[in-house]
Each structure stands twice: as C-alpha cells, then as structure tokens.
Design a protein around this motif. Structure first.
Motif, mmCIF file in Angstrom:
data_model
loop_
_atom_site.group_PDB
_atom_site.id
_atom_site.type_symbol
_atom_site.label_atom_id
_atom_site.label_comp_id
_atom_site.label_asym_id
_atom_site.label_seq_id
_atom_site.Cartn_x
_atom_site.Cartn_y
_atom_site.Cartn_z
ATOM 1 N N LEU A 71 0.820 -1.212 0.000
ATOM 2 C CA LEU A 71 0.000 0.000 0.000
ATOM 3 C C LEU A 71 0.854 1.262 0.000
ATOM 4 C CD1 LEU A 71 -2.735 1.433 0.221
ATOM 5 C CD2 LEU A 71 -2.587 1.130 2.711
ATOM 6 N N PHE A 72 1.860 1.329 0.846
ATOM 7 C CA PHE A 72 2.602 2.578 1.026
ATOM 8 C C PHE A 72 3.895 2.651 0.212
ATOM 9 C CE2 PHE A 72 0.029 2.377 4.893
ATOM 10 C CZ PHE A 72 -0.508 3.651 4.902
ATOM 11 N N LEU A 73 4.402 1.537 -0.251
ATOM 12 C CA LEU A 73 5.671 1.564 -0.971
ATOM 13 C C LEU A 73 5.506 1.428 -2.477
ATOM 14 C CD1 LEU A 73 7.960 -0.648 1.308
ATOM 15 C CD2 LEU A 73 7.580 1.822 1.396
ATOM 16 N N PHE A 85 7.128 5.414 -3.484
ATOM 17 C CA PHE A 85 8.043 5.777 -2.394
ATOM 18 C C PHE A 85 9.421 5.147 -2.582
ATOM 19 C CE2 PHE A 85 9.829 5.264 1.889
ATOM 20 C CZ PHE A 85 9.796 6.595 2.313
ATOM 21 N N LYS A 86 9.470 3.954 -3.155
ATOM 22 C CA LYS A 86 10.758 3.303 -3.371
ATOM 23 C C LYS A 86 11.629 4.055 -4.365
ATOM 24 C CE LYS A 86 9.341 -1.465 -2.376
ATOM 25 N NZ LYS A 86 9.236 -2.846 -2.933
ATOM 26 N N SER A 87 10.992 4.688 -5.337
ATOM 27 C CA SER A 87 11.749 5.343 -6.407
ATOM 28 C C SER A 87 11.865 6.851 -6.241
ATOM 29 C CB SER A 87 11.102 5.022 -7.761
ATOM 30 O OG SER A 87 9.777 5.518 -7.815
ATOM 31 N N THR A 92 10.594 17.234 -4.974
ATOM 32 C CA THR A 92 9.282 17.373 -5.630
ATOM 33 C C THR A 92 8.516 16.052 -5.615
ATOM 34 O OG1 THR A 92 10.200 19.081 -7.083
ATOM 35 C CG2 THR A 92 8.132 18.034 -7.758
ATOM 36 N N GLU A 93 9.186 14.956 -5.930
ATOM 37 C CA GLU A 93 8.534 13.643 -5.897
ATOM 38 C C GLU A 93 8.146 13.260 -4.470
ATOM 39 O OE1 GLU A 93 10.883 11.667 -9.743
ATOM 40 O OE2 GLU A 93 11.338 11.035 -7.692
ATOM 41 N N PHE A 94 8.928 13.693 -3.495
ATOM 42 C CA PHE A 94 8.588 13.381 -2.108
ATOM 43 C C PHE A 94 7.300 14.089 -1.698
ATOM 44 C CE2 PHE A 94 8.929 14.305 2.473
ATOM 45 C CZ PHE A 94 8.967 13.008 2.953
ATOM 46 N N TRP A 95 7.125 15.357 -2.084
ATOM 47 C CA TRP A 95 5.883 16.066 -1.770
ATOM 48 C C TRP A 95 4.691 15.424 -2.480
ATOM 49 C CZ3 TRP A 95 5.089 18.808 2.228
ATOM 50 C CH2 TRP A 95 6.066 19.644 2.779
ATOM 51 N N LYS A 96 4.895 14.969 -3.704
ATOM 52 C CA LYS A 96 3.809 14.291 -4.419
ATOM 53 C C LYS A 96 3.405 12.996 -3.709
ATOM 54 C CE LYS A 96 4.867 16.067 -9.052
ATOM 55 N NZ LYS A 96 5.258 15.706 -10.439
ATOM 56 N N PHE A 97 4.372 12.298 -3.173
ATOM 57 C CA PHE A 97 4.050 11.074 -2.428
ATOM 58 C C PHE A 97 3.255 11.405 -1.177
ATOM 59 C CE2 PHE A 97 5.242 8.489 1.257
ATOM 60 C CZ PHE A 97 4.687 7.271 0.892
ATOM 61 N N ILE A 98 3.655 12.427 -0.444
ATOM 62 C CA ILE A 98 2.953 12.777 0.790
ATOM 63 C C ILE A 98 1.507 13.178 0.499
ATOM 64 C CG2 ILE A 98 2.824 14.539 2.594
ATOM 65 C CD1 ILE A 98 5.781 14.412 2.891
ATOM 66 N N GLU A 99 1.310 13.986 -0.537
ATOM 67 C CA GLU A 99 -0.039 14.463 -0.855
ATOM 68 C C GLU A 99 -0.881 13.426 -1.598
ATOM 69 O OE1 GLU A 99 1.070 19.212 -1.368
ATOM 70 O OE2 GLU A 99 0.938 17.903 -3.134
ATOM 71 N N GLY A 100 -0.238 12.354 -2.071
ATOM 72 C CA GLY A 100 -0.971 11.343 -2.821
ATOM 73 C C GLY A 100 -1.109 10.019 -2.090
ATOM 74 N N PRO A 101 -0.210 9.056 -2.334
ATOM 75 C CA PRO A 101 -0.358 7.713 -1.737
ATOM 76 C C PRO A 101 -0.383 7.697 -0.214
ATOM 77 C CG PRO A 101 1.240 7.681 -3.527
ATOM 78 C CD PRO A 101 0.911 9.127 -3.289
ATOM 79 N N LEU A 102 0.372 8.601 0.450
ATOM 80 C CA LEU A 102 0.374 8.592 1.908
ATOM 81 C C LEU A 102 -0.985 8.983 2.469
ATOM 82 C CD1 LEU A 102 1.994 8.251 4.517
ATOM 83 C CD2 LEU A 102 2.562 10.685 4.378
ATOM 84 N N TYR A 107 -5.970 7.594 5.284
ATOM 85 C CA TYR A 107 -7.362 7.979 5.506
ATOM 86 C C TYR A 107 -8.251 7.196 4.550
ATOM 87 C CZ TYR A 107 -5.172 11.801 8.030
ATOM 88 O OH TYR A 107 -4.411 12.535 8.900
ATOM 89 N N CYS A 108 -8.526 5.956 4.922
ATOM 90 C CA CYS A 108 -9.397 5.075 4.143
ATOM 91 C C CYS A 108 -10.559 4.687 5.046
ATOM 92 C CB CYS A 108 -8.627 3.848 3.665
ATOM 93 S SG CYS A 108 -9.595 2.704 2.684
ATOM 94 N N ASP A 109 -11.679 5.412 4.924
ATOM 95 C CA ASP A 109 -12.796 5.223 5.844
ATOM 96 C C ASP A 109 -14.106 4.858 5.152
ATOM 97 O OD1 ASP A 109 -13.061 7.579 4.566
ATOM 98 O OD2 ASP A 109 -13.281 8.833 6.354
ATOM 99 N N SER A 110 -14.051 4.477 3.879
ATOM 100 C CA SER A 110 -15.278 4.106 3.172
ATOM 101 C C SER A 110 -15.020 2.883 2.300
ATOM 102 C CB SER A 110 -15.782 5.280 2.312
ATOM 103 O OG SER A 110 -14.813 5.630 1.341
ATOM 104 N N TRP A 111 -16.108 2.205 1.948
ATOM 105 C CA TRP A 111 -16.033 1.008 1.123
ATOM 106 C C TRP A 111 -15.820 1.395 -0.336
ATOM 107 C CZ3 TRP A 111 -14.722 -3.523 2.333
ATOM 108 C CH2 TRP A 111 -15.089 -4.673 1.601
#
Length: 658
Positions: A71-73, A85-87, A92-102, A107-111
C-alpha cells in the motif's frame, strides 16, 4: 606342536589387545544414570523452549507486513506510474508522495462503493481491517549552515555549506513562521534508541507535528508546509511514523518511512515494518504459552542452581570446559529475554491505556516494537545454542565422535590456513573497493566489498559491472580472485579437513572406535526393553550358542613343513616391525619416524602380504583389503594405516588359516 602352541599363545595375545567394551562399575553406573536423567530433563526443556519460540511468531506477521508495504511503498503517484516511495529521488517527488499515496493510504474510511462502514469517531481503517492508532507523526532533522568548510577559491560561488548529519552539526534553532509549532525544535521524549540510517545515526528529537484526524485538514497542512518551505537545504532526514492494529489476527504493525537527504543532493528512501504481538494473552493458546513461560522460568532457576554448585565444586577449572561456558551463555540470554519480556509487557499495557485516553496524540509504539524485535532476536540466538548443546549428550555416537575428533585434529591447521586466507581475501577486498567503489554499488564501501567477495565465491556476481567499471583491472581482479581464492585456497581448506577425516577413519578401522560407557548403558536399556516387549530374543540364547561353538571347536594338528616355515618368517618379520615401531609402554602409540622409513616398511609389508595372499584359501577377501591399502600408500597418514594393517591383521589371518 610347540610351534602350534606358540601360535595359539599369539592368538590369545592378539585377542587380548583388541578393543573391548568398557566395564561399568557401580559408581560409574550411577554417573551414567544421572547423565541419562540430565539428558531427558534437557530434552523437556528444549521442547518447552521450542513451543515458546513458535508460539510468539505467526505467518500472519509476514502477510500483514506484505499488505502494508504494498500500500505505502508500491502505490504510484497520481499521473506518474513509475514514481512511488521506493523510487522517490527528488524533493518534488517526495511532496507528491505525501499528498498522494500517503494520504490516501492513511485515511481510508469508506467502502469501494463510497459506503461508510464504520461510525466510530477519531478512527481510520487502512484496508478496512486495520485501525490507525492515534495520529501519525512527521518529523525532520536539520544541520546548520556553515557546518562545513568551502574551498577559498569557490567561496564566491557559494556562501552556504551544509555538512552531513551528526549530533554536533544538528540545527535546533527555530525557522519559518515562528508562531507555528512545526518550525520549532522539540527535544526527544521517547525511550527509543537513535535511528541507524544509511547516511548517519539520527536523534529522536527534531521539528515534528502530528496529522489531524480529517483527511481534508491533513491535505491543507501539507500544502501550507510546502508553500512555506518546511523542507530546506539543511534538511537531512524526515521520519513518517504511525501504528495500526488488526483485531482479526491480534497483531500490531508499526511503520516508519524514512526519507534521507544526503549532502550530495537527492533523496534516498528506506522503511521499517514491524508486525508484533503486544497483547500476549487473549486466546486459550496464549494462556498455554503463558504456562510454558512459567515452566521455562522454573527450568532456568534450576539450571542456575546447578551451575552455582558446579562452580563451587570445580572453581577455576569450571571455566575451562566449553560446555560450561555454553551453559553460562544460555543462562545469560535466557535471563535477558525474561527481563525484556516483562518490561515490554508492562510498557505495552501502560501505552495502550494512555492511547485510549488521548486518541489524537502519537503513540510511540516504535519503542515497543524495537524491544520486541530485540527480544525475538535474543530468543532465536538462545534456541540456536540450545540445539547446539545436544552435541554434549550425543557424543557417544560413532559419527559424532569422528566429527569431534576430526575437528580437534585439524584445528591448528585451519587456524594457520585462516590467517593466510584472510590476508589474501582482505587484500582483494581493498583492491575492489579502491578500483570499483565509485561506480559499482557492490563495492561502494569496504564492508560491501567483503560481502561481495563471499558472494563471488558462492557464484553470485555481476561480471559486466566490474568489467564496465575498469576494462583492464576488472577482468584481472576477477580472474585472479577466482583462481587463488576459489580454486586454490578453498580446495586447500577442504583438503585439510578431508586429510584429518581420513586419518581418523583409518585409526578407527584399525583400533576400533571407542565405545563410551553411556553408549553401553543405552544399548543395554534398549535391549532389555526390546526383550520385555518380545521384539527380540533373549541374549542368553546367543551366549549359549557361542559357548557351544567354542566347546565343539577342535584345533587343527596336521601342519606340513612349508606352512610352519612360512609362519616362522611371518612371526620374525612382525617382531622386527614391533621392535622398531611399537611402544609397549603406551597402548596404540607409535614412535615418530621419517616418511621415507614408513614408505620403505610399508612397501616391504605389502610385498610380503601379497606373497602370502597367493597361498591363502581366502584370496578374494584379503586381496580386496590389500587393494585398499595400496591406494593409501601415497600419503603419509595412509602409509601409517597400511603399517597398522599389515602388523595386526595378517598375523591373525595366517594363524586362523593354520
């Protein structure tokens, strides 16, 4: 007839010198029984320890780690399928990861059909089954400006210099919007040890903040930090810490995502996923494990008392035994594991109680996970040495006796060989590090060079990278390393062990393998048990048959002159060999002679024995054994075996024929 009597006397002498089973005295019988009792008790202890070790781990730990890692990597950044996250390699890519996959993962609270599954407040469900405990925490560590020295001629090009992270270079001053806590340094309040990263060892303090419960608020906070340059040139590492709990399998998963910003520029990512069982006693099987833990503690107390008695009895001689030192190591590891287990259990219940009271704070489960992993490592090492200790009780076995004798005989040669081996090995490791270290990842550090060379010996290597790094020294390094280390040194190591083992096998085949008193007692007990179960005939019948055969044996009396003369020559030849080589003061000991003398005497003995074989009715049997003797004459120890063989076996064979 006088000569015949002399042969009978000689036969009696040979039978007297043959290895016999040790006689067990009443006192020794008590010692043997106590040893067997100790073995049985130790087997029960080992079984209890195995139950403990297998009870504290589960295959669900691996699957939980695998799911969260995926999920996170491996989740890609929106719009960039190859970036996860591995790559990540830039800020800039780090901020995109934080605002996206992280954010999407935390925050996964719905089906899948947008249906709200849970009505609980202040909670998030990762993959719908894993509860996010408390609030995730993000912190960074910085280094101050001018922490390194710029060459004077380049100072006009750059007036700032940020060195690699160390405690001395750490920057703890406030920056950015002073009224916001994210820009203020917070000292460490955690009991965790420093984090050992790729580019340094990092402290537990830093500029930290926790994420809000709402996904929207968390996204707004990330946007605010990004616009106000929370990540600066002095940033050296950012930690993302959070913990989850899966009630289905009663496991906690403590996650730490690390992004290091080295002084060379760029981003290097790493991660830690620890699935641990902090709530130990929930099911009936858990309570069974708890009872095994109590039994384990009782065993440890018993072993401590026994070792204290041995220390008082043997004093300084106690520490000269390898098995006693191993026993002390097991006790120390066991006591350490018990202490860590008690401490971790108390801290887990304390931290869980605090988490239930303050659900919006970050719970420091990473501290508990660290000590749980250390506890698992300690128990793993403990059970490893516990299995090794079994060799102490099964040394009566013939194979184990040969193994221990082989190692004891070749240990000096192995030490000498190891010195020579590591001199050459480290020379090649330094050569590889200096030549390929700047271009090949496997040789980037001296430690990597050492491990890479071990992999080359095992056949795991990448010759293309070595050749690409240096087209001249690359192939030269590889070919010479393979030749000297693989073809020469490793074969020398195998030859040392093989030679010692051949010598031990020859000694056992000549003098008979020593049979310990413990082995005799075990065989007797096994025989009695089989007889009581009527699975084996009583031994008395076999003894009666032997006595009957001995009483009905009639010695031969019609010898011709040629047989008598041949026997006389054989007797004189054996006496001459015994006078030169055999020492009657020490049984089975031989005086040192040169290799040439052994070779000459062995050839003489072989020639004489071959002559006698041709006249023997048992030609096939003797010729097969003599062929084996001839094959061993080429080495020093094999010649010794041939000497024993010709001086003890053939007189008895000739007498049996006469």
């Amino acid at each position: 007839m006088a000569r015949v009597k002399s042969f009978n006397a000689k036969r009696g002498h040979f039978e007297a010198t043959a290895p016999r089973k040790p006689k067990v005295t009443p006192r020794k019988d008590v010692e043997i029984r106590s040893t067997l009792q100790e073995l049985l008790i130790y087997l029960v202890f080992l079984a209890d320890l195995c139950i403990l070790t297998f009870g504290m781990v589960s295959s669900n730990m691996y699957y939980l780690n695998k799911v969260i890692e995926t999920l996170f990597l491996e989740t890609s950044v929106p719009g960039e399928e190859r970036t996860n996250f591995k790559s990540v390699s830039t800020i800039t890519e780090f901020w995109k990861f934080i605002e996206g996959p992280l954010l999407e993962g935390l925050y996964c609270d719905s089906w899948y059909n947008a249906e709200v599954l849970y009505q609980l407040k202040n909670s998030s469900r990762i993959y719908y089954e894993n509860v996010l405990l408390g609030a995730p925490r993000i912190r960074q560590l910085k280094v101050r400006n001018n922490s390194c020295i710029v060459y004077p001629k380049f100072q006009s090009l750059m007036d700032e210099c940020f060195d690699r992270y160390t405690i001395e270079n750490e920057d703890r001053s406030d920056f950015g919007p002073r009224q916001v806590p994210e820009w203020r340094y917070s000292p460490s309040a955690s009991l965790s040890l420093h984090h050992w990263g790729v580019f340094g060892v990092y402290d537990n303090g830093g500029y930290m903040f926790t994420l809000p419960i709402s996904k929207t608020e968390a996204r707004e906070k990330f946007t605010f930090l990004k616009l106000n340059s929370w990540i600066t040139r002095g940033t050296r590492v950012i930690f993302i810490d959070f913990s989850i709990y899966n009630a289905n399998v009663n496991l906690f998963c403590i996650i730490r995502l690390v992004a290091e910003f080295p002084a060379t520029g760029g981003v290097f990512t790493s991660w830690n996923f620890y699935s641990v069982k902090l709530l130990r006693y929930v099911t009936y099987f858990d309570y069974f494990i708890a009872s095994c833990e109590i039994i384990f503690c009782i065993f440890i107390i018993n072993f401590i008392v026994q070792e204290i008695k041995k220390m008082k009895e043997y004093k300084s001689a106690y520490f000269k035994s390898f098995w006693n030192l191993l026993e002390l190591l097991l006790l120390l590891l066991s006591l350490s594991a018990i202490s860590i287990n008690i401490f971790r259990t108390l801290q887990a219940y304390h931290l869980l109680g605090r988490l239930l009271e303050k659900t919006q704070e970050y719970p420091d489960f990473y501290f508990l996970a660290y000590w749980q992993i250390r506890y698992n490592d300690m128990v793993a090492v403990n059970i490893f040495f516990a299995w090794i200790k079994i060799f102490k009780f099964i040394s009566f076995n013939k194979t184990m006796s040969q193994l221990s004798t082989t190692l004891s005989r070749c240990i000096k040669d192995i030490i000498g060989f190891a010195i020579m081996f590591f001199i050459i090995f480290f020379a090649y490791a330094q050569l590889g590090y200096l030549v390929f270290g700047s271009q090949v990842d496997d040789f980037s550090t001296f430690q990597n060079s050492i491990f890479t060379q071990f992999r080359i010996v095992l056949g795991d290597f990448n010759f293309a990278n070595i050749e690409k790094a240096n087209r001249v020294l690359g192939p030269t390094y590889f070919i010479t390393f393979i030749f000297f280390v693989f073809f020469v040194l490793l074969n020398m190591f195998l030859a040392i062990i093989n030679d010692a083992y051949s010598e031990v096998k020859a000694d056992y085949s000549i003098g008979g393998s020593p049979e310990s008193e413990l082995a005799v007692q075990i065989k007797k007990s096994f025989t009695r048990t089989m007889e009581k179960l009527k699975l084996k005939k009583p031994q008395r019948e076999d003894q009666d048959k032997v006595k009957e055969r001995e009483t009905t044996f009639q010695p031969r009396g019609d010898f011709d002159e040629k047989e008598i003369e041949s026997a006389d020559r054989m007797k004189k030849w054996k006496e001459r060999l015994e006078q030169k080589y055999y020492s009657s003061e020490i049984p089975d000991a031989y005086r040192p002679v040169t290799q040439e003398e052994f070779r000459d005497r062995a050839r003489e003995g072989i020639a004489l024995c071959q002559y006698k074989i041709k006249q023997s009715d048992e030609k096939d049997f003797c010729y097969k054994n003599m062929t084996d003797v001839q094959a061993k004459v080429r080495s020093y120890y094999a010649i010794t075996s041939a000497f024993f063989y010709t001086t003890q076996f053939y007189p008895f064979l000739l007498h049996s024929h006469l």
